[in-house]
Motif scaffolding. Structure first.
Motif, short mmCIF file in Angstrom:
data_model
loop_
_atom_site.label_atom_id
_atom_site.label_comp_id
_atom_site.label_asym_id
_atom_site.label_seq_id
_atom_site.Cartn_x
_atom_site.Cartn_y
_atom_site.Cartn_z
N ARG A 31 -0.65 33.55 6.55
CA ARG A 31 -0.54 32.08 6.63
C ARG A 31 0.61 31.69 7.57
O ARG A 31 0.45 30.82 8.43
N PHE A 32 1.77 32.34 7.44
CA PHE A 32 2.91 32.04 8.31
C PHE A 32 2.57 32.34 9.77
O PHE A 32 2.92 31.58 10.67
N ALA A 33 1.90 33.47 10.00
CA ALA A 33 1.56 33.87 11.37
C ALA A 33 0.66 32.83 12.03
O ALA A 33 0.86 32.45 13.19
N ARG A 34 -0.34 32.35 11.30
CA ARG A 34 -1.24 31.33 11.85
C ARG A 34 -0.49 30.02 12.10
O ARG A 34 -0.71 29.36 13.11
N GLN A 35 0.42 29.66 11.20
CA GLN A 35 1.21 28.44 11.41
C GLN A 35 2.09 28.56 12.65
O GLN A 35 2.36 27.57 13.32
N ARG A 36 2.52 29.76 12.96
CA ARG A 36 3.39 29.99 14.11
C ARG A 36 2.61 30.15 15.41
O ARG A 36 3.21 30.34 16.46
N GLY A 37 1.27 30.12 15.32
CA GLY A 37 0.48 30.10 16.54
C GLY A 37 -0.30 31.35 16.88
O GLY A 37 -0.94 31.41 17.93
N TRP A 38 -0.26 32.37 16.04
CA TRP A 38 -1.08 33.56 16.31
C TRP A 38 -2.54 33.19 16.10
O TRP A 38 -2.91 32.64 15.07
N THR A 39 -3.38 33.47 17.10
CA THR A 39 -4.79 33.09 17.00
C THR A 39 -5.59 34.07 16.17
O THR A 39 -6.58 33.70 15.55
N TYR A 54 -5.34 46.00 23.82
CA TYR A 54 -4.34 44.97 23.55
C TYR A 54 -5.02 43.61 23.63
O TYR A 54 -5.70 43.32 24.59
N ARG A 55 -4.84 42.81 22.61
CA ARG A 55 -5.39 41.46 22.59
C ARG A 55 -4.26 40.46 22.55
O ARG A 55 -3.47 40.45 21.61
N MET A 56 -4.16 39.62 23.57
CA MET A 56 -3.15 38.57 23.61
C MET A 56 -3.35 37.64 22.41
O MET A 56 -4.48 37.26 22.11
N GLY A 57 -2.29 37.33 21.71
CA GLY A 57 -2.36 36.40 20.60
C GLY A 57 -2.76 37.01 19.27
O GLY A 57 -2.96 36.30 18.30
N ARG A 58 -2.88 38.35 19.22
CA ARG A 58 -3.25 39.00 17.95
C ARG A 58 -2.03 39.66 17.34
O ARG A 58 -1.25 40.32 18.00
N LEU A 59 -1.90 39.49 16.04
CA LEU A 59 -0.84 40.13 15.28
C LEU A 59 -1.49 41.02 14.24
O LEU A 59 -2.43 40.60 13.55
N ASN A 60 -1.06 42.27 14.17
CA ASN A 60 -1.62 43.25 13.25
C ASN A 60 -0.63 43.53 12.13
O ASN A 60 0.57 43.67 12.39
N PHE A 61 -1.15 43.63 10.91
CA PHE A 61 -0.33 44.00 9.76
C PHE A 61 -0.91 45.25 9.13
O PHE A 61 -2.11 45.36 8.94
N GLU A 62 -0.05 46.21 8.82
CA GLU A 62 -0.44 47.31 7.95
C GLU A 62 0.01 46.90 6.55
O GLU A 62 1.17 46.54 6.35
N VAL A 63 -0.93 46.91 5.61
CA VAL A 63 -0.67 46.38 4.28
C VAL A 63 -0.85 47.49 3.24
O VAL A 63 -1.87 48.17 3.21
#
Length: 74
Positions: A31-39, A54-63
């Motif tokens: 939720r925070f990542a999307r609010q900060r602009g990660w698409t 590599y994808r511009m605008g993507r953030l990956n999380f290992e959970v």
């Protein structure tokens, strides 16, 4: 009237450090990542097999156990 120059600036990513998401609840982190602009936000289990493009605008999380243990761009 003058013509506007085409926008040739490359797309930008949020000025946000992936390390700031480590230790957060996975749902809150997304939720925070999307609010900060990660698409695109992608949550993955530890050791997941993923493509390395590599994808511009993507953030990956290992959970692990609902908590972000690693975060990286692309």
């Amino acid at each position: 009237m003058g013509r506007m120059a085409p926008d040739t600036a490359p797309p930008t990513e949020p000025q946000d450090s992936p390390q700031g998401y480590v230790g957060l609840d996975a749902g809150d982190a997304e939720r925070f990542a999307r609010q900060r602009g990660w698409t695109t936000v992608r949550s993955l289990p530890p050791g997941a097999i993923i493509t390395m493009e590599y994808r511009m605008g993507r953030l990956n999380f290992e959970v692990r156990d609902g908590v972000v243990t690693r975060a990286w761009k692309g």
